[in-house]
Motif scaffolding. Sequence first.
Motif, PDB file in Angstrom:
ATOM      1  N   LEU A 280      33.644  26.121  23.541  1.00 58.72           N
ATOM      2  CA  LEU A 280      34.889  26.738  24.007  1.00 58.72           C
ATOM      3  C   LEU A 280      35.110  26.554  25.503  1.00 58.72           C
ATOM      4  O   LEU A 280      36.186  26.876  26.010  1.00 58.72           O
ATOM      5  N   LYS A 281      34.103  26.047  26.214  1.00 58.15           N
ATOM      6  CA  LYS A 281      34.220  25.733  27.656  1.00 58.15           C
ATOM      7  C   LYS A 281      34.581  26.953  28.494  1.00 58.15           C
ATOM      8  O   LYS A 281      35.355  26.873  29.447  1.00 58.15           O
TER       9      LYS A 281
ATOM     10  N   THR B 178      31.188  33.943  33.177  1.00 55.63           N
ATOM     11  CA  THR B 178      31.899  34.809  32.234  1.00 55.63           C
ATOM     12  C   THR B 178      31.082  35.006  30.968  1.00 55.63           C
ATOM     13  O   THR B 178      30.999  36.120  30.428  1.00 55.63           O
ATOM     14  N   VAL B 179      30.456  33.932  30.490  1.00 58.50           N
ATOM     15  CA  VAL B 179      29.594  34.033  29.311  1.00 58.50           C
ATOM     16  C   VAL B 179      28.439  34.980  29.585  1.00 58.50           C
ATOM     17  O   VAL B 179      28.106  35.835  28.752  1.00 58.50           O
TER      18      VAL B 179
ATOM     19  N   LEU C  43      42.765  25.972  22.918  1.00 57.76           N
ATOM     20  CA  LEU C  43      42.014  25.100  22.012  1.00 57.76           C
ATOM     21  C   LEU C  43      42.380  25.386  20.564  1.00 57.76           C
ATOM     22  O   LEU C  43      42.596  24.461  19.767  1.00 57.76           O
ATOM     23  N   ALA C  44      42.461  26.674  20.208  1.00 59.02           N
ATOM     24  CA  ALA C  44      42.833  27.048  18.840  1.00 59.02           C
ATOM     25  C   ALA C  44      44.237  26.545  18.503  1.00 59.02           C
ATOM     26  O   ALA C  44      44.481  26.051  17.394  1.00 59.02           O
TER      27      ALA C  44
ATOM     28  N   ASP D 288      40.997  28.794  29.899  1.00 55.67           N
ATOM     29  CA  ASP D 288      41.782  29.405  30.973  1.00 55.67           C
ATOM     30  C   ASP D 288      41.367  30.868  31.114  1.00 55.67           C
ATOM     31  O   ASP D 288      41.586  31.669  30.194  1.00 55.67           O
ATOM     32  N   PRO D 289      40.750  31.251  32.246  1.00 56.47           N
ATOM     33  CA  PRO D 289      40.288  32.644  32.409  1.00 56.47           C
ATOM     34  C   PRO D 289      41.397  33.677  32.203  1.00 56.47           C
ATOM     35  O   PRO D 289      41.127  34.782  31.714  1.00 56.47           O
TER      36      PRO D 289
END
Length: 553
Positions: A275-276, A281-282, A339-340, A445-446
């Motif tokens: 998901l990049k 953040t992860v 992405l989705a 995108d954050p």
Amino acid sequence: MTTDTQPKDGEPSLRTVVAASAAGTAFEWYDFFIFGSLTTIIARHFYADVGEATAYILALLTFGVGFVVRPLGALAFGWFGDKTGRKTTFLVTITLMGVATVAIGLLPDYSQAGIIAPILLIFMRIVQGFALGGEYGGAAIYVAEHAPAEKRGLLTSYINTTAALGLIGALVVILTTRMIMGVEAFDAWGWRIPFWLSAALLAVSLWIRVRLHESPAFVKMAAESKVRQAPFKESFLTWKNGKFVLIALVGIMFAQGAVWYAGYFYTRFFMERVLKVEIATVDMLILAITVASAFLYVFFGWLSDRVGRKPVMIGGMILALVAFFPGFHALTAAANPALAEAQASSPVSVVADPATCAVQFDPVGKAAFASSCDLAKNVLSNAGVSYDNVAAPAGSLAIVRIGGVEVASVEGVGLDAAGLKAARGDVEARVKSALTTAGYPASADPDRINMVAVFLILMIFMVAATAVYGPQAAALVELFPTRVRYTAMSLPYNIGTGWVGGLLPAASFALVAWSGNIYFGLWYSVGFTAVAAVVAILFLPETKGRDLHTIGE
């Protein structure tokens, strides 16, 4: 924690027993999880001579090596613990783990020592895994053999909580160090600091554990001269105990390895690599769910004292089976909605002669990936883009179809190194351009990440994981007699966590690379969990309330 805290005959209180066992085990998990949390950085420092994707795979496999050797540690320390006692054994395991962890922080990287650097890294991971193989069984047994039967699930669940506490500690130290130093300095050398801190933690943990006494069950057994001279034989070569080793492995530990490691580690891999989502953040998300779920281990341990170990663990397995596929699809939509949307509006497929297509998984970094099919798939695999495979006539040049747009690949077979590199760069540039036009993002995108939704989705996985893990220590201890308990329970535990769980990230990544589908790796977790659920329902006995002194008599 409600316990009897009054010492008897000079022995430490039950509260002290639980706290000391849990603190030492949390330290060992901290040591182990530092590596898993720094996989991306370690890949760059120790596997610098291969491509980015291959370096990451090699780092995952190095992480997995520590798990692979855990059953060997379980056998060695299980034998030692059943022969000489619980206390001495987990003093040895914690020392080995601490020394190996500090040593990783002192190792030269590839630019300084060449191939010697990854060899030394792998050796230290082997030492870590060997030590951890003897730790959990000793700590769980030590607490269980002190605990009253009606509180055994609750009190042993604190040992299971230590995995979460160790991960919390690792993430807090990493995030704090990175914030203080800055990303550039942390990536260059600051990543070593969390490993160095283990020296201080080791000293504190040893001081705590030295003050403990031997468990009353082992003391009673030794006084009655019932210490076994051949714990391996009685544990594994007699059907009376051997059948429960198999049931513990398949009916409990298959699920624990698959569900817990999918929730904590595959979700990290999926968000970061597929998901990049930005690494920081992860880290924050994993830290948040780890903190939020820590009490669930204790809750499900307590619940198992009321309704039984079996229904709680099976409930967790069923929840995981129901949640995995829809949960990860929802995770994509919440963490990287662009992405989705692109996957829905412009699905990707590779149209190629199947005979020219290799699996896009290269754990040793030697595959050429030179055919037109391989060049196309390699670009998509590195980009984390899901694709379907469409067979084309023999000899056809591979085509990447993105929605209604087709991008022709290049045939690289027969080209020299420079020509192949140029061909790969050409294909990559044209495919990435088409992906960008179709709306596929280079990274999440954050501003569009739905943090609340991501957190809640991850928490569903955590509920399943903690329901399986919370009652687990009590269930395993209650399956085996005192004289072989350390040996008999440690082996299935460490095969489940070490092999099924530890190899999950690399194996799941390989499945994704083989299929081209970013969700296909989930079949690894689903398969092991489904088998475990069936075996648990059919063969796992309910052990709640068993007298540990009379099991097997």
